[in-house]
Structure formats: structure tokens, C-alpha cells
Design a protein around this motif. Structure first.
Motif, PDB file in Angstrom:
ATOM      1  N   LYS A 175       0.835  -1.206   0.000  1.00 33.82           N
ATOM      2  CA  LYS A 175       0.000   0.000   0.000  1.00 33.82           C
ATOM      3  C   LYS A 175       0.867   1.252   0.000  1.00 33.82           C
ATOM      4  CE  LYS A 175      -4.324  -1.268   0.075  1.00 33.82           C
ATOM      5  NZ  LYS A 175      -5.283  -0.837  -0.927  1.00 33.82           N
ATOM      6  N   ALA A 176       1.952   1.243   0.799  1.00 32.66           N
ATOM      7  CA  ALA A 176       2.842   2.405   0.866  1.00 32.66           C
ATOM      8  C   ALA A 176       3.441   2.704  -0.505  1.00 32.66           C
ATOM      9  CB  ALA A 176       3.944   2.157   1.891  1.00 32.66           C
ATOM     10  N   LYS A 177       3.857   1.669  -1.205  1.00 32.74           N
ATOM     11  CA  LYS A 177       4.441   1.871  -2.542  1.00 32.74           C
ATOM     12  C   LYS A 177       3.406   2.409  -3.520  1.00 32.74           C
ATOM     13  CE  LYS A 177       8.388  -1.152  -2.196  1.00 32.74           C
ATOM     14  NZ  LYS A 177       9.188  -2.223  -2.757  1.00 32.74           N
ATOM     15  N   GLU A 178       2.162   1.962  -3.379  1.00 36.98           N
ATOM     16  CA  GLU A 178       1.093   2.520  -4.225  1.00 36.98           C
ATOM     17  C   GLU A 178       0.947   4.020  -3.985  1.00 36.98           C
ATOM     18  OE1 GLU A 178      -2.576   0.425  -3.519  1.00 36.98           O
ATOM     19  OE2 GLU A 178      -1.906  -1.356  -4.614  1.00 36.98           O
ATOM     20  N   TYR A 179       0.928   4.419  -2.723  1.00 36.83           N
ATOM     21  CA  TYR A 179       0.809   5.848  -2.406  1.00 36.83           C
ATOM     22  C   TYR A 179       2.013   6.630  -2.915  1.00 36.83           C
ATOM     23  CZ  TYR A 179      -3.300   5.071   0.487  1.00 36.83           C
ATOM     24  OH  TYR A 179      -4.567   4.752   0.923  1.00 36.83           O
ATOM     25  N   GLN A 180       3.201   6.056  -2.803  1.00 37.73           N
ATOM     26  CA  GLN A 180       4.412   6.729  -3.250  1.00 37.73           C
ATOM     27  C   GLN A 180       4.423   6.882  -4.768  1.00 37.73           C
ATOM     28  OE1 GLN A 180       8.200   4.587  -2.999  1.00 37.73           O
ATOM     29  NE2 GLN A 180       9.077   6.385  -2.001  1.00 37.73           N
ATOM     30  N   GLU A 181       4.088   5.823  -5.481  1.00 40.22           N
ATOM     31  CA  GLU A 181       4.188   5.820  -6.937  1.00 40.22           C
ATOM     32  C   GLU A 181       3.009   6.498  -7.625  1.00 40.22           C
ATOM     33  OE1 GLU A 181       4.754   1.674  -7.786  1.00 40.22           O
ATOM     34  OE2 GLU A 181       6.683   1.645  -6.727  1.00 40.22           O
ATOM     35  N   GLU A 182       1.808   6.322  -7.081  1.00 46.35           N
ATOM     36  CA  GLU A 182       0.621   6.839  -7.750  1.00 46.35           C
ATOM     37  C   GLU A 182       0.227   8.237  -7.304  1.00 46.35           C
ATOM     38  OE1 GLU A 182      -2.432   3.851  -7.332  1.00 46.35           O
ATOM     39  OE2 GLU A 182      -1.115   2.294  -8.111  1.00 46.35           O
ATOM     40  N   GLN A 183       0.576   8.591  -6.058  1.00 49.39           N
ATOM     41  CA  GLN A 183       0.156   9.892  -5.543  1.00 49.39           C
ATOM     42  C   GLN A 183       1.327  10.763  -5.096  1.00 49.39           C
ATOM     43  OE1 GLN A 183      -3.245   9.803  -2.919  1.00 49.39           O
ATOM     44  NE2 GLN A 183      -3.893   7.842  -3.736  1.00 49.39           N
ATOM     45  N   ASN A 184       2.550  10.252  -5.260  1.00 56.82           N
ATOM     46  CA  ASN A 184       3.753  11.010  -4.918  1.00 56.82           C
ATOM     47  C   ASN A 184       3.708  11.589  -3.513  1.00 56.82           C
ATOM     48  OD1 ASN A 184       5.146  10.732  -7.498  1.00 56.82           O
ATOM     49  ND2 ASN A 184       3.413  11.897  -8.283  1.00 56.82           N
ATOM     50  N   MET A 185       3.241  10.781  -2.569  1.00 55.03           N
ATOM     51  CA  MET A 185       3.132  11.222  -1.180  1.00 55.03           C
ATOM     52  C   MET A 185       4.473  11.097  -0.473  1.00 55.03           C
ATOM     53  SD  MET A 185      -0.551   9.471  -0.252  1.00 55.03           S
ATOM     54  CE  MET A 185      -0.704  10.109   1.400  1.00 55.03           C
ATOM     55  N   SER A 186       4.695  11.959   0.509  1.00 57.21           N
ATOM     56  CA  SER A 186       5.902  11.902   1.323  1.00 57.21           C
ATOM     57  C   SER A 186       5.810  10.715   2.282  1.00 57.21           C
ATOM     58  CB  SER A 186       6.044  13.186   2.141  1.00 57.21           C
ATOM     59  OG  SER A 186       5.054  13.219   3.165  1.00 57.21           O
ATOM     60  N   PRO A 187       6.946  10.255   2.812  1.00 56.93           N
ATOM     61  CA  PRO A 187       6.906   9.167   3.788  1.00 56.93           C
ATOM     62  C   PRO A 187       6.016   9.485   5.005  1.00 56.93           C
ATOM     63  CG  PRO A 187       9.129   9.412   2.972  1.00 56.93           C
ATOM     64  CD  PRO A 187       8.324  10.570   2.418  1.00 56.93           C
ATOM     65  N   ASP A 188       6.063  10.726   5.490  1.00 56.52           N
ATOM     66  CA  ASP A 188       5.217  11.089   6.633  1.00 56.52           C
ATOM     67  C   ASP A 188       3.739  11.005   6.287  1.00 56.52           C
ATOM     68  OD1 ASP A 188       7.411  11.492   8.271  1.00 56.52           O
ATOM     69  OD2 ASP A 188       7.368  13.685   8.083  1.00 56.52           O
ATOM     70  N   ALA A 189       3.384  11.462   5.103  1.00 51.31           N
ATOM     71  CA  ALA A 189       1.980  11.401   4.674  1.00 51.31           C
ATOM     72  C   ALA A 189       1.550   9.947   4.459  1.00 51.31           C
ATOM     73  CB  ALA A 189       1.777  12.217   3.402  1.00 51.31           C
ATOM     74  N   ILE A 190       2.444   9.142   3.924  1.00 47.87           N
ATOM     75  CA  ILE A 190       2.140   7.730   3.728  1.00 47.87           C
ATOM     76  C   ILE A 190       1.894   7.058   5.072  1.00 47.87           C
ATOM     77  CG2 ILE A 190       3.094   5.505   3.001  1.00 47.87           C
ATOM     78  CD1 ILE A 190       4.529   7.091   0.725  1.00 47.87           C
ATOM     79  N   TYR A 191       2.764   7.324   6.045  1.00 46.57           N
ATOM     80  CA  TYR A 191       2.592   6.763   7.386  1.00 46.57           C
ATOM     81  C   TYR A 191       1.218   7.134   7.941  1.00 46.57           C
ATOM     82  CZ  TYR A 191       3.097   5.818  12.330  1.00 46.57           C
ATOM     83  OH  TYR A 191       2.884   5.342  13.603  1.00 46.57           O
ATOM     84  N   ASP A 192       0.867   8.414   7.833  1.00 50.41           N
ATOM     85  CA  ASP A 192      -0.430   8.866   8.343  1.00 50.41           C
ATOM     86  C   ASP A 192      -1.583   8.161   7.652  1.00 50.41           C
ATOM     87  OD1 ASP A 192       0.873  10.571  10.080  1.00 50.41           O
ATOM     88  OD2 ASP A 192       0.471  12.384   8.909  1.00 50.41           O
ATOM     89  N   GLN A 193      -1.473   7.981   6.349  1.00 54.05           N
ATOM     90  CA  GLN A 193      -2.537   7.304   5.592  1.00 54.05           C
ATOM     91  C   GLN A 193      -2.631   5.837   5.995  1.00 54.05           C
ATOM     92  OE1 GLN A 193      -4.744   8.763   3.679  1.00 54.05           O
ATOM     93  NE2 GLN A 193      -5.767   6.883   3.072  1.00 54.05           N
ATOM     94  N   LEU A 194      -1.480   5.213   6.188  1.00 52.46           N
ATOM     95  CA  LEU A 194      -1.479   3.793   6.553  1.00 52.46           C
ATOM     96  C   LEU A 194      -2.089   3.554   7.924  1.00 52.46           C
ATOM     97  CD1 LEU A 194       2.039   2.614   5.321  1.00 52.46           C
ATOM     98  CD2 LEU A 194      -0.171   2.184   4.239  1.00 52.46           C
ATOM     99  N   THR A 195      -1.891   4.471   8.859  1.00 55.62           N
ATOM    100  CA  THR A 195      -2.365   4.267  10.230  1.00 55.62           C
ATOM    101  C   THR A 195      -3.719   4.902  10.519  1.00 55.62           C
ATOM    102  OG1 THR A 195      -1.111   6.190  10.998  1.00 55.62           O
ATOM    103  CG2 THR A 195      -0.044   4.024  11.185  1.00 55.62           C
ATOM    104  N   SER A 196      -4.215   5.701   9.622  1.00 54.63           N
ATOM    105  CA  SER A 196      -5.464   6.424   9.860  1.00 54.63           C
ATOM    106  C   SER A 196      -6.663   5.483   9.999  1.00 54.63           C
ATOM    107  CB  SER A 196      -5.728   7.390   8.698  1.00 54.63           C
ATOM    108  OG  SER A 196      -7.020   7.956   8.813  1.00 54.63           O
ATOM    109  N   ASP A 197      -7.546   5.817  10.943  1.00 58.13           N
ATOM    110  CA  ASP A 197      -8.810   5.083  11.070  1.00 58.13           C
ATOM    111  C   ASP A 197      -9.684   5.280   9.842  1.00 58.13           C
ATOM    112  OD1 ASP A 197      -8.194   4.035  13.545  1.00 58.13           O
ATOM    113  OD2 ASP A 197      -9.224   5.626  14.653  1.00 58.13           O
ATOM    114  N   TYR A 198      -9.425   6.358   9.091  1.00 55.92           N
ATOM    115  CA  TYR A 198     -10.182   6.634   7.873  1.00 55.92           C
ATOM    116  C   TYR A 198      -9.404   6.213   6.632  1.00 55.92           C
ATOM    117  CZ  TYR A 198     -12.793   9.324  11.231  1.00 55.92           C
ATOM    118  OH  TYR A 198     -13.512   9.692  12.332  1.00 55.92           O
ATOM    119  N   GLY A 199      -8.218   5.666   6.860  1.00 56.82           N
ATOM    120  CA  GLY A 199      -7.372   5.202   5.769  1.00 56.82           C
ATOM    121  C   GLY A 199      -7.246   3.694   5.801  1.00 56.82           C
TER     122      GLY A 199
END
Length: 102
Positions: free
Chosen positions: A61-85
Motif C-alpha cells: 500500500k505504501a508503494k502505491e501511495y508513493q508511486e501513484e500519488q507522490n506522497m511523502s513518507p510522513d503522509a504515507i505513514y499517516d494514511q497507513l495508520t489512519s482510522d479513515y485510511g
């Protein structure tokens, strides 16, 4: 073994294998009124018996966010752990972020 338990396990394994969902997200999907509508007992059985590497699911999932949405590592972490993510555990999200470029 009740048939509902077996069905929940099969469906949960499909979510873990094909959609790389977290344990919590699989459970929520299995029990949701808008999802599979399994009982909590059947979903708990499924979660206990799914053969998945949750760290690798988080990394996928992290690689999808990095490659498809160009998210930063901090943003990826937040998305991975979010109750809404993605609802991965902090340890799983840390593993994923630490292995993004490997």
C-alpha cells in the motif's frame, strides 16, 4: 466448523491477498453492513486464520501511495495508520515506510 466461518475466512483471505488490506480493514469489511455482513465471531475466526504478512501488505500500500500519488513518507505513514485510511498498526506502517526504497 460453521460454514459462515469458512466463508468469512475465504473472503478475508481474498481481501488480504488481492487488495493488500490491513487486519483491521479486513475485519471491518467482513462485518460491515455495507460489506460482507458476517458475524463478529466469524470475522474473528477469519482474522485469526488468514495467512498474510501484514507488514508486506502495508509496504504494498505504501508503494502505491508513493508511486501513484507522490506522497511523502510522513503522509504515507499517516494514511497507513489512519482510522479513515488503511488502518495498519504503527509497527506495520513503520516497516512499510522504512522499506519504501528497498
Amino acid at each position: 466448523m460453521p460454514r459462515e466461518y469458512v466463508s468469512a475466512l475465504i473472503k478475508g483471505q481474498e481481501y488480504a491477498d488481492s487488495m493488500y488490506m490491513s487486519k483491521k480493514a479486513v475485519y471491518d469489511q467482513l462485518t460491515s453492513d455495507y460489506g460482507e455482513k458476517f458475524s463478529s465471531d466469524a470475522a474473528n475466526y477469519a482474522i485469526a486464520n488468514i495467512k498474510a504478512n501484514w507488514n508486506k501488505n502495508a509496504l504494498h500500500k505504501a508503494k502505491e501511495y508513493q508511486e501513484e500519488q507522490n506522497m511523502s513518507p510522513d503522509a504515507i505513514y499517516d494514511q497507513l495508520t489512519s482510522d479513515y485510511g488503511e488502518q495498519f498498526t504503527p509497527d506495520e506502517a513503520n516497516y512499510a515506510v522504512q522499506h519504501l526504497d528497498k
